[in-house]
Design a protein around this motif. Structure first.
Motif, PDB file in Angstrom:
ATOM      1  N   LEU A  70       1.013  -1.457   0.100  1.00  0.00           N
ATOM      2  CA  LEU A  70       0.210  -0.247   0.438  1.00  0.00           C
ATOM      3  C   LEU A  70       0.806   1.390   0.201  1.00  0.00           C
ATOM      4  N   HIS A  88      -1.071  -0.927  -4.552  1.00  0.00           N
ATOM      5  CA  HIS A  88      -2.284  -0.611  -4.251  1.00  0.00           C
ATOM      6  C   HIS A  88      -2.331   1.369  -4.016  1.00  0.00           C
ATOM      7  N   PHE A  96      -8.886   5.619  -2.713  1.00  0.00           N
ATOM      8  CA  PHE A  96      -8.421   4.991  -3.264  1.00  0.00           C
ATOM      9  C   PHE A  96      -7.967   5.164  -4.860  1.00  0.00           C
ATOM     10  N   THR A  98      -7.432   3.287  -8.215  1.00  0.00           N
ATOM     11  CA  THR A  98      -7.749   1.834  -8.582  1.00  0.00           C
ATOM     12  C   THR A  98      -7.532   2.616  -9.935  1.00  0.00           C
ATOM     13  N   GLN A 139     -11.050   4.211   5.943  1.00  0.00           N
ATOM     14  CA  GLN A 139     -10.334   3.396   3.945  1.00  0.00           C
ATOM     15  C   GLN A 139      -9.162   3.069   4.234  1.00  0.00           C
ATOM     16  N   PHE A 143      -9.698  -1.420   4.388  1.00  0.00           N
ATOM     17  CA  PHE A 143      -8.215  -1.669   3.580  1.00  0.00           C
ATOM     18  C   PHE A 143      -7.082  -2.694   4.281  1.00  0.00           C
ATOM     19  N   GLN A 146      -9.456  -6.260   4.831  1.00  0.00           N
ATOM     20  CA  GLN A 146      -9.014  -7.016   3.538  1.00  0.00           C
ATOM     21  C   GLN A 146      -8.596  -7.330   3.522  1.00  0.00           C
ATOM     22  N   ASN A 147      -6.943  -7.157   3.750  1.00  0.00           N
ATOM     23  CA  ASN A 147      -5.679  -7.663   2.755  1.00  0.00           C
ATOM     24  C   ASN A 147      -5.423  -8.325   4.242  1.00  0.00           C
TER      25      ASN A 147
END
Length: 148
Positions: A70, A88, A96, A98, A139, A143, A146-147
């Motif tokens: 990240l 990311h 973010f 993307t 955020q 993130f 989830q990661n």
């Protein structure tokens, strides 16, 4: 996964959020800047001091970033570069970058750069608000959840 910070322009309050998140989650955090930085004493947090110069810190981050890392940056060309490398990118306002939005953002950035080059006063970014800080923290938390 590591978190990289384009630290020259990153607001202090955002760095503080990141320091706490790195400690809480046990994630390595690396700040890259062209000036020496003070960081909290932690085996997870370190800084890399690069030479002064245009985009030197950005180039160092792009050179070292790995897929899945990240990167915290407001620099759109750097964000495009790291996305292209499978990493990311999150800006300090909590947005973010993307593969779906980076080309549009690059186009807008380039247009604004051309206007400034032609002498048009475009103004700068708005000050970071408490809402921006909260959006960033939310955020980041999503993130990392989830990661990890």
């Amino acid at each position: 996964m590591q978190i990289w910070i384009d630290a020259d322009a990153c607001p202090r309050v955002i760095k503080d959020i990141l320091y706490r998140a790195a400690e809480r989650r046990g994630i390595p955090l690396i700040l890259v800047a062209n000036k020496p930085l003070r960081t909290p004493p932690s085996p997870l947090i370190r800084s890399i001091h690069v030479e002064a110069g245009f985009d030197v810190a950005d180039q160092e981050i792009a050179r070292r970033v790995e897929p899945g890392d990240l990167v915290i940056t407001a620099d759109i060309p750097l964000a495009a570069d790291v996305i292209g490398r499978g990493a990311h990118a999150l800006n300090p306002r909590g947005d973010f970058y993307t593969t779906d939005n980076i080309h549009e953002r690059l186009t807008l950035r380039n247009m604004m750069d051309e206007l400034r080059g032609a002498g048009v006063e475009t103004g700068g970014p708005a000050p970071l608000t408490p809402g921006d800080r909260q959006a960033f923290a939310n955020q980041l938390d999503r993130f990392l959840t989830q990661n990890r």
